[in-house]
Design an enzyme around this catalytic site. Structure first.
Site, PDB file in Angstrom:
ATOM      1  N   TYR A  36       0.851  -1.194   0.000  1.00 56.21           N
ATOM      2  CA  TYR A  36       0.000   0.000   0.000  1.00 56.21           C
ATOM      3  C   TYR A  36       0.883   1.238   0.000  1.00 56.21           C
ATOM      4  O   TYR A  36       1.922   1.281   0.671  1.00 56.21           O
ATOM      5  CB  TYR A  36      -0.906   0.032   1.239  1.00 56.21           C
ATOM      6  CG  TYR A  36      -1.643   1.351   1.391  1.00 56.21           C
ATOM      7  CD1 TYR A  36      -2.877   1.555   0.783  1.00 56.21           C
ATOM      8  CD2 TYR A  36      -1.073   2.408   2.110  1.00 56.21           C
ATOM      9  CE1 TYR A  36      -3.543   2.768   0.889  1.00 56.21           C
ATOM     10  CE2 TYR A  36      -1.733   3.632   2.222  1.00 56.21           C
ATOM     11  CZ  TYR A  36      -2.957   3.800   1.610  1.00 56.21           C
ATOM     12  OH  TYR A  36      -3.593   5.010   1.705  1.00 56.21           O
TER      13      TYR A  36
ATOM     14  N   GLU B 211      -3.596   7.665  -3.906  1.00 49.86           N
ATOM     15  CA  GLU B 211      -3.524   6.381  -3.209  1.00 49.86           C
ATOM     16  C   GLU B 211      -3.343   5.246  -4.207  1.00 49.86           C
ATOM     17  O   GLU B 211      -4.057   5.173  -5.207  1.00 49.86           O
ATOM     18  CB  GLU B 211      -4.795   6.170  -2.393  1.00 49.86           C
ATOM     19  CG  GLU B 211      -4.809   4.909  -1.552  1.00 49.86           C
ATOM     20  CD  GLU B 211      -6.082   4.783  -0.740  1.00 49.86           C
ATOM     21  OE1 GLU B 211      -6.005   4.872   0.494  1.00 49.86           O
ATOM     22  OE2 GLU B 211      -7.153   4.609  -1.346  1.00 49.86           O
TER      23      GLU B 211
END
Length: 388
Positions: free
Chosen positions: A109, A197
């Site tokens: 991530y 993101e």
């Protein structure tokens, strides 16, 4: 302002961020033609909606041939996709992204956002990719790496390397990840994003670093600098009432309760929602009509609030600072007469000429409930709704 995954990837590609090759399709036949262009043995068909959790809802599927891509895309386009972010009503899929399949070795991530408390940007990274980062933060916060960036200095190469090493990368992959992180930060800053993101960020079996998914949100306050963004906006993905409110310059957010709120000032609006909850009610919206709270703004605000059929009562909470309360009261009276408000309305005025404003409301001949204080106003509106 939110945009679709395929649009975010097109932007990131321009900054040198590695993304899978793919194109958007609006029909099964178009998806078939795109798949034939992609030199891959495996394909991914991804629903394009403004919500996360698409994979769990059946919005991300693998295919082994262009024919299978066509079949999946045809079934996916037009379906109601339900995820934890869409709510039970779901969202209609109107387009799909067709991409080449990737040989995934690891899922990570990576994201960058503004930390308002520290007045700095912060890169967040985790070895737990492909899952909800909020869940990771709540259950295993130690697995989230944070690197703060002074806006006046920007991201340094050593910081990007520190993130790469923190993710357990080594060798040539560290160089690729460092370049990826620097490019992502550059895109975030130059595009005036409020969020960038990558989840998951994948390390392939060949050692490449690829943005398998991408999410970019733009800072609404910077939209005037980017006229090109208007072509990226998908109004069909936004709440209809929020779209309507934006036409009048109203700050409106649709919620799930039954108490409509009309307030001047964002801080007071937040406090109003809190006290409604404390009184046992549920706010139906956040609505800031602005410091001026003109007759036009109040009238348009009423129209927006009452367009929500779940609203069973309205709480108007105005502080007269820039604007006088007697002028606001006249505006409320005029708006109520022209719109036909058929739900209980509680009004609380404080500040400049509040006494005069309250008197006008009481003598208007309309069925307003005028409250003397904050707590009383919230309790009154909840009580009136419960009596209906």
């Amino acid at each position: 302002m939110k945009i679709h995954e395929y649009q975010a990837k097109e932007i990131l590609r321009k900054y040198g961020v590695t993304v899978p090759y793919g194109k958007v399709a609006f029909s099964g036949e178009e998806a078939f033609e795109i798949a034939k262009e992609i030199s891959s043995k495996k394909f991914v068909v991804k629903a394009q909606i403004h919500a996360g959790g698409r994979g769990k809802g059946g919005g991300v599927k693998l295919a082994n041939s262009p024919e299978e891509v066509k079949k999946i895309a045809s079934e996916m386009i037009g379906m109601k996709l339900v995820t934890h972010q869409t709510g039970p009503e779901g969202k209609e899929v109107k387009r799909v992204l067709i991409e080449e399949g990737i040989n995934i070795a690891r899922e990570l991530y990576l994201g960058v956002v503004l930390d308002r408390a520290k007045s700095q940007y912060v890169f967040m990274a985790s070895t737990e990719g492909g899952v909800e980062i909020e869940k990771v933060a709540a259950e295993t916060p130690e697995k989230i790496i944070k690197e703060y960036i002074d806006p006046s200095l920007g991201l340094s190469s050593f910081q990007a390397r520190r993130i790469s090493f923190g993710l357990g990368l080594s060798g040539n992959t560290v160089k690729k990840a460092t370049k990826f992180i620097v490019s992502l930060y550059r895109a975030f800053i130059q595009q005036d994003a409020s969020l960038a993101e990558i989840n998951p960020l994948v390390i392939t079996k060949e050692g490449d670093v690829v943005a398998l998914d991408a999410k970019i949100n733009f800072d609404d306050n910077a939209l005037y600098r980017h006229p090109e963004y208007k072509d990226l906006r998908d109004i069909g993905e936004e709440d209809p009432l929020e779209v309507e409110a934006s036409k009048y310059g109203l700050n409106y957010i649709h919620l799930d309760g039954n108490v409509g709120c009309m307030v001047n000032g964002a801080g007071l609006a937040m406090s109003t929602m809190d006290i409604i909850k404390l009184a046992g009610g549920e706010p139906a919206n956040f609505l800031d009509v602005g410091g001026g709270a003109s007759v036009e703004a109040i009238s348009n605000g009423f129209k927006i609030v009452l367009s929500d059929k779940r609203v069973k009562g309205i709480l108007v909470n105005i502080f007269g600072g820039i604007v006088r309360c007697d002028r606001v009261a006249r505006g409320i009276i005029e708006a109520a007469k022209s719109i036909d408000v058929d739900v209980p309305m509680v009004i609380r005025l404080r500040g400049t000429n509040a006494v005069e404003g309250s008197k006008l409301l009481k003598e208007s001949g309309l069925s307003f409930t005028v409250a003397e204080n904050f707590k009383e106003a919230a309790e009154n509106v909840v009580e009136l709704i419960n009596k209906k």
